[in-house]
Scaffold this motif. Structure first.
Motif, PDB file in Angstrom:
ATOM      1  N   HIS A   1       6.841   6.088   5.227  1.00 37.79           N
ATOM      2  CA  HIS A   1       6.822   4.677   4.867  1.00 37.79           C
ATOM      3  C   HIS A   1       5.423   4.070   4.882  1.00 37.79           C
ATOM      4  N   ALA A   2       4.467   4.731   5.499  1.00 39.64           N
ATOM      5  CA  ALA A   2       3.115   4.177   5.615  1.00 39.64           C
ATOM      6  C   ALA A   2       2.401   4.192   4.265  1.00 39.64           C
ATOM      7  N   ASP A   3       1.530   3.215   4.042  1.00 38.88           N
ATOM      8  CA  ASP A   3       0.775   3.124   2.800  1.00 38.88           C
ATOM      9  C   ASP A   3      -0.423   4.065   2.785  1.00 38.88           C
ATOM     10  N   GLU A   4      -0.800   4.584   3.946  1.00 43.48           N
ATOM     11  CA  GLU A   4      -1.958   5.469   4.055  1.00 43.48           C
ATOM     12  C   GLU A   4      -1.717   6.454   5.189  1.00 43.48           C
ATOM     13  N   PRO A   5      -2.486   7.563   5.239  1.00 38.72           N
ATOM     14  CA  PRO A   5      -2.308   8.526   6.328  1.00 38.72           C
ATOM     15  C   PRO A   5      -2.487   7.869   7.697  1.00 38.72           C
ATOM     16  N   LEU A   6      -1.733   8.339   8.679  1.00 41.80           N
ATOM     17  CA  LEU A   6      -1.752   7.772  10.019  1.00 41.80           C
ATOM     18  C   LEU A   6      -2.379   8.749  11.010  1.00 41.80           C
ATOM     19  N   SER A   7      -3.240   8.235  11.876  1.00 41.65           N
ATOM     20  CA  SER A   7      -3.820   9.059  12.927  1.00 41.65           C
ATOM     21  C   SER A   7      -2.793   9.297  14.027  1.00 41.65           C
TER      22      SER A   7
END
Length: 261
Positions: free
Chosen positions: A31-37
């Motif tokens: 669901h995130a718009d960008e990669p997550l750390s």
């Protein structure tokens, strides 16, 4: 960053807790718009650090998640396998984009990626030229294959048949079928296709084949002003061939890893 779905908070302890937590991590990444750390995922899901680490390791191992070059988490190869089966060209563009960017940085010219759809050759991705005087956006433009280096790649390596009549776009356009076949044979001998002023006066192109496990997958090429590319066809053709070879090897490796023929 998009917020996690309303239902995605760490569940109470139960027999399905591990599955629920794994699903929470996967859903948050998707669901995130960008990669997550790692830290962002831990905070977003409200899970302990040790649990997050253990779950992410298992999800990477299973192919549900993977890490990008910066170490952040993105959807894994199982999602890409699904994409290949349902919209394979999106996956091709994703895998080819780094190669196209590198070619653009090295040459400064417009970089193209095209595929075959029936009797048509369709451009699916483009990296714009760095020069002020560059090429237009060709992604929405239908170009007769005999007028473009990308199209000639499909004549030479993809089994595309020459369809008559051949439209004349400029005085340099090859409209004689036998002359076009001779040109295509030259493409095969040297390993790349070229056009000079055949689609538009002052525009030249060079393109090479990208192969999958068993067949031609795409054509990769550059275009730019004829004076700027003049005398550089061999140099650029060799360089493009090396990049196409690396991309072909990547595609074949990905297909083997995912069990795709």
């Amino acid at each position: 960053m998009s917020p996690a779905p309303a239902t995605t908070r760490a569940p109470a302890a139960s027999g399905t807790q591990a599955v629920d937590r794994a699903a929470l991590l996967v859903a948050t990444v998707v669901h995130a718009d960008e990669p997550l750390s790692f830290g962002e995922l831990q905070d977003e899901c409200g899970l302990p650090k040790s649990t997050t680490s253990r779950m992410l390791t298992a999800l990477e191992r299973s192919g549900l998640l993977e890490r990008d070059e910066g170490g952040s988490y993105v959807a894994g190869r199982l999602f890409w396998l699904y994409a290949i089966r349902h919209d394979r060209w999106q996956e091709l563009v994703r895998l080819a984009r780094p190669t196209m960017t590198t070619i653009g940085q090295e040459t400064g010219e417009t970089v193209h990626l095209s595929i075959r759809r029936g009797a048509r050759v369709v451009q699916v991705a483009q990296v714009d030229a760095r020069y002020l005087l560059g090429s237009r956006d060709w992604t929405q433009v239908e170009v007769p294959p005999h007028c473009s280096a990308l199209g000639k790649v499909f004549y030479a390596w993809g089994g595309l048949a020459v369809a008559m009549p051949l439209e004349r776009r400029t005085d340099a356009t090859v409209t004689d079928p036998e002359a076009l076949r001779r040109d295509v044979r030259r493409c095969v001998r040297r390993g790349w296709a070229t056009t000079v002023d055949e689609l538009e006066l002052g525009l030249s192109g060079i393109a090479v084949p990208v192969h999958g496990s068993r067949e031609l997958v795409a054509a990769l090429g550059i275009s730019g002003p004829t004076p700027r590319l003049q005398g550089r066809h061999d140099e650029l053709g060799h360089a493009l061939s090396e990049h196409a070879h690396d991309l072909s090897r990547l595609l074949r490796g990905r297909a083997r890893a995912e069990g795709v023929a």
